[in-house]
Motif scaffolding. Structure first.
Motif, PDB file in Angstrom:
ATOM      1  N   UNK A 159     -49.864 -28.640-139.057  1.00 24.38           N
ATOM      2  CA  UNK A 159     -50.948 -29.289-139.801  1.00 24.38           C
ATOM      3  C   UNK A 159     -50.940 -28.884-141.272  1.00 24.38           C
ATOM      4  N   UNK A 160     -50.639 -27.627-141.558  1.00 22.25           N
ATOM      5  CA  UNK A 160     -50.613 -27.172-142.953  1.00 22.25           C
ATOM      6  C   UNK A 160     -49.470 -27.807-143.744  1.00 22.25           C
ATOM      7  N   UNK A 161     -48.429 -28.268-143.044  1.00 22.08           N
ATOM      8  CA  UNK A 161     -47.290 -28.909-143.705  1.00 22.08           C
ATOM      9  C   UNK A 161     -47.394 -30.438-143.718  1.00 22.08           C
ATOM     10  N   UNK A 162     -48.539 -30.963-143.312  1.00 20.64           N
ATOM     11  CA  UNK A 162     -48.746 -32.403-143.382  1.00 20.64           C
ATOM     12  C   UNK A 162     -48.263 -33.195-142.188  1.00 20.64           C
ATOM     13  N   UNK A 163     -47.980 -32.526-141.086  1.00 19.82           N
ATOM     14  CA  UNK A 163     -47.596 -33.246-139.870  1.00 19.82           C
ATOM     15  C   UNK A 163     -48.859 -33.734-139.177  1.00 19.82           C
ATOM     16  N   UNK A 164     -48.739 -34.837-138.469  1.00 24.14           N
ATOM     17  CA  UNK A 164     -49.886 -35.353-137.730  1.00 24.14           C
ATOM     18  C   UNK A 164     -49.538 -35.422-136.245  1.00 24.14           C
ATOM     19  N   UNK A 165     -50.561 -35.301-135.424  1.00 22.46           N
ATOM     20  CA  UNK A 165     -50.346 -35.406-133.983  1.00 22.46           C
ATOM     21  C   UNK A 165     -49.943 -36.834-133.654  1.00 22.46           C
ATOM     22  N   UNK A 206     -36.938 -30.234-144.042  1.00 24.52           N
ATOM     23  CA  UNK A 206     -37.423 -31.497-144.605  1.00 24.52           C
ATOM     24  C   UNK A 206     -36.548 -31.946-145.777  1.00 24.52           C
ATOM     25  N   UNK A 207     -36.058 -31.002-146.558  1.00 26.93           N
ATOM     26  CA  UNK A 207     -35.227 -31.327-147.716  1.00 26.93           C
ATOM     27  C   UNK A 207     -33.826 -31.779-147.344  1.00 26.93           C
ATOM     28  N   UNK A 208     -33.353 -31.406-146.157  1.00 29.81           N
ATOM     29  CA  UNK A 208     -32.004 -31.797-145.747  1.00 29.81           C
ATOM     30  C   UNK A 208     -32.001 -32.771-144.570  1.00 29.81           C
ATOM     31  N   UNK A 209     -33.174 -33.147-144.101  1.00 29.06           N
ATOM     32  CA  UNK A 209     -33.268 -34.010-142.926  1.00 29.06           C
ATOM     33  C   UNK A 209     -32.420 -35.275-143.095  1.00 29.06           C
ATOM     34  N   UNK A 210     -31.620 -35.597-142.100  1.00 30.12           N
ATOM     35  CA  UNK A 210     -30.811 -36.814-142.187  1.00 30.12           C
ATOM     36  C   UNK A 210     -31.613 -38.094-141.949  1.00 30.12           C
ATOM     37  N   UNK A 211     -32.874 -37.957-141.543  1.00 30.56           N
ATOM     38  CA  UNK A 211     -33.714 -39.141-141.312  1.00 30.56           C
ATOM     39  C   UNK A 211     -35.036 -38.979-142.053  1.00 30.56           C
ATOM     40  N   UNK A 212     -35.718 -40.078-142.264  1.00 28.78           N
ATOM     41  CA  UNK A 212     -37.008 -40.048-142.952  1.00 28.78           C
ATOM     42  C   UNK A 212     -38.161 -39.701-142.014  1.00 28.78           C
ATOM     43  N   UNK A 213     -37.928 -39.816-140.715  1.00 30.71           N
ATOM     44  CA  UNK A 213     -38.962 -39.466-139.739  1.00 30.71           C
ATOM     45  C   UNK A 213     -38.563 -38.178-139.037  1.00 30.71           C
ATOM     46  N   UNK A 214     -39.514 -37.235-139.012  1.00 32.57           N
ATOM     47  CA  UNK A 214     -39.289 -35.965-138.320  1.00 32.57           C
ATOM     48  C   UNK A 214     -40.356 -35.818-137.235  1.00 32.57           C
ATOM     49  N   UNK A 215     -39.888 -35.474-136.048  1.00 28.39           N
ATOM     50  CA  UNK A 215     -40.777 -35.185-134.929  1.00 28.39           C
ATOM     51  C   UNK A 215     -40.540 -33.747-134.488  1.00 28.39           C
ATOM     52  N   UNK A 252     -46.946 -33.603-129.473  1.00 31.27           N
ATOM     53  CA  UNK A 252     -45.914 -34.115-130.371  1.00 31.27           C
ATOM     54  C   UNK A 252     -46.489 -34.227-131.780  1.00 31.27           C
ATOM     55  N   UNK A 253     -45.696 -33.781-132.752  1.00 36.08           N
ATOM     56  CA  UNK A 253     -46.066 -33.897-134.170  1.00 36.08           C
ATOM     57  C   UNK A 253     -45.063 -34.779-134.885  1.00 36.08           C
ATOM     58  N   UNK A 254     -45.518 -35.397-135.987  1.00 34.05           N
ATOM     59  CA  UNK A 254     -44.714 -36.360-136.740  1.00 34.05           C
ATOM     60  C   UNK A 254     -44.964 -36.199-138.234  1.00 34.05           C
ATOM     61  N   UNK A 255     -43.910 -36.405-139.021  1.00 33.91           N
ATOM     62  CA  UNK A 255     -44.066 -36.479-140.467  1.00 33.91           C
ATOM     63  C   UNK A 255     -43.107 -37.521-141.006  1.00 33.91           C
ATOM     64  N   UNK A 256     -43.618 -38.383-141.866  1.00 27.09           N
ATOM     65  CA  UNK A 256     -42.813 -39.383-142.562  1.00 27.09           C
ATOM     66  C   UNK A 256     -42.455 -38.801-143.924  1.00 27.09           C
ATOM     67  N   UNK A 257     -41.155 -38.666-144.179  1.00 30.22           N
ATOM     68  CA  UNK A 257     -40.716 -38.160-145.474  1.00 30.22           C
ATOM     69  C   UNK A 257     -40.653 -39.301-146.477  1.00 30.22           C
ATOM     70  N   UNK A 258     -40.851 -38.957-147.715  1.00 31.43           N
ATOM     71  CA  UNK A 258     -40.718 -39.943-148.800  1.00 31.43           C
ATOM     72  C   UNK A 258     -39.422 -39.664-149.507  1.00 31.43           C
ATOM     73  N   UNK A 259     -38.387 -40.410-149.133  1.00 35.23           N
ATOM     74  CA  UNK A 259     -37.045 -40.177-149.743  1.00 35.23           C
ATOM     75  C   UNK A 259     -36.693 -41.288-150.684  1.00 35.23           C
TER      76      UNK A 259
END
Length: 141
Positions: A113-119, A89-98, A134-141
């Motif tokens: 789920x414990x890391x804040x990803x949502x289905x 998450x700290x090095x992700x080249x994009x703000x959206x991770x799936x 499928x899981x998704x997380x929007x990073x705040x960069x």
């Protein structure tokens, strides 16, 4: 204490041994080798031994996609999967991770789920009778 780094090609055999211990064969060797060559593989090490790895790319609609998170069976339940994902998450080249996991993989559901990803959906017909969630997380960069 664990240390996470970008995998190097000379670590391929050790990574593949861990993967084979989990899936029963070395069928993903070429896939893992390509990920290492492209800089898309992270390893978690304890005392210079690899205990787990993560493979990612940005081919999923130009978003980051974590395709593999594998931890050596003898090293599970020690937080290495979470550490690998957090590092990514700290090095992700994009703000959206799936990412995704089989419906039957309760451990990975808890990790996401414990890391804040949502289905974010599911895919049928990959593994008969065991949909891919499928899981998704929007990073705040």
């Amino acid at each position: 204490m664990e240390h996470i780094t970008i995998a190097k090609l000379n670590e391929l055999d050790e990574i593949v041994r861990i993967d084979a211990e989990v899936i029963g064969d070395e069928s993903r060797r070429t896939y893992i080798k390509k990920a290492i060559e492209e800089g898309g593989c992270l390893v978690a090490k304890v005392n210079r031994s690899i205990v787990g790895f993560l493979v990612y790319n940005t081919h999923f609609f130009e978003c980051s996609f974590i395709s593999l998170v594998v931890v050596k069976p003898s090293e599970r339940r020690k937080g290495y999967a979470k550490s690998l994902i957090k590092y990514f998450e700290n090095i992700s080249p994009t703000e959206k991770i799936f990412s995704s996991t089989n419906q039957s993989n309760e451990r990975m559901h808890r990790v996401f789920l414990s890391l804040g990803y949502s289905k974010s959906g599911f895919i049928d017909n990959l593994d008969e009778g065991d949909p891919e969630i499928i899981y998704f997380k929007q990073l705040k960069k």
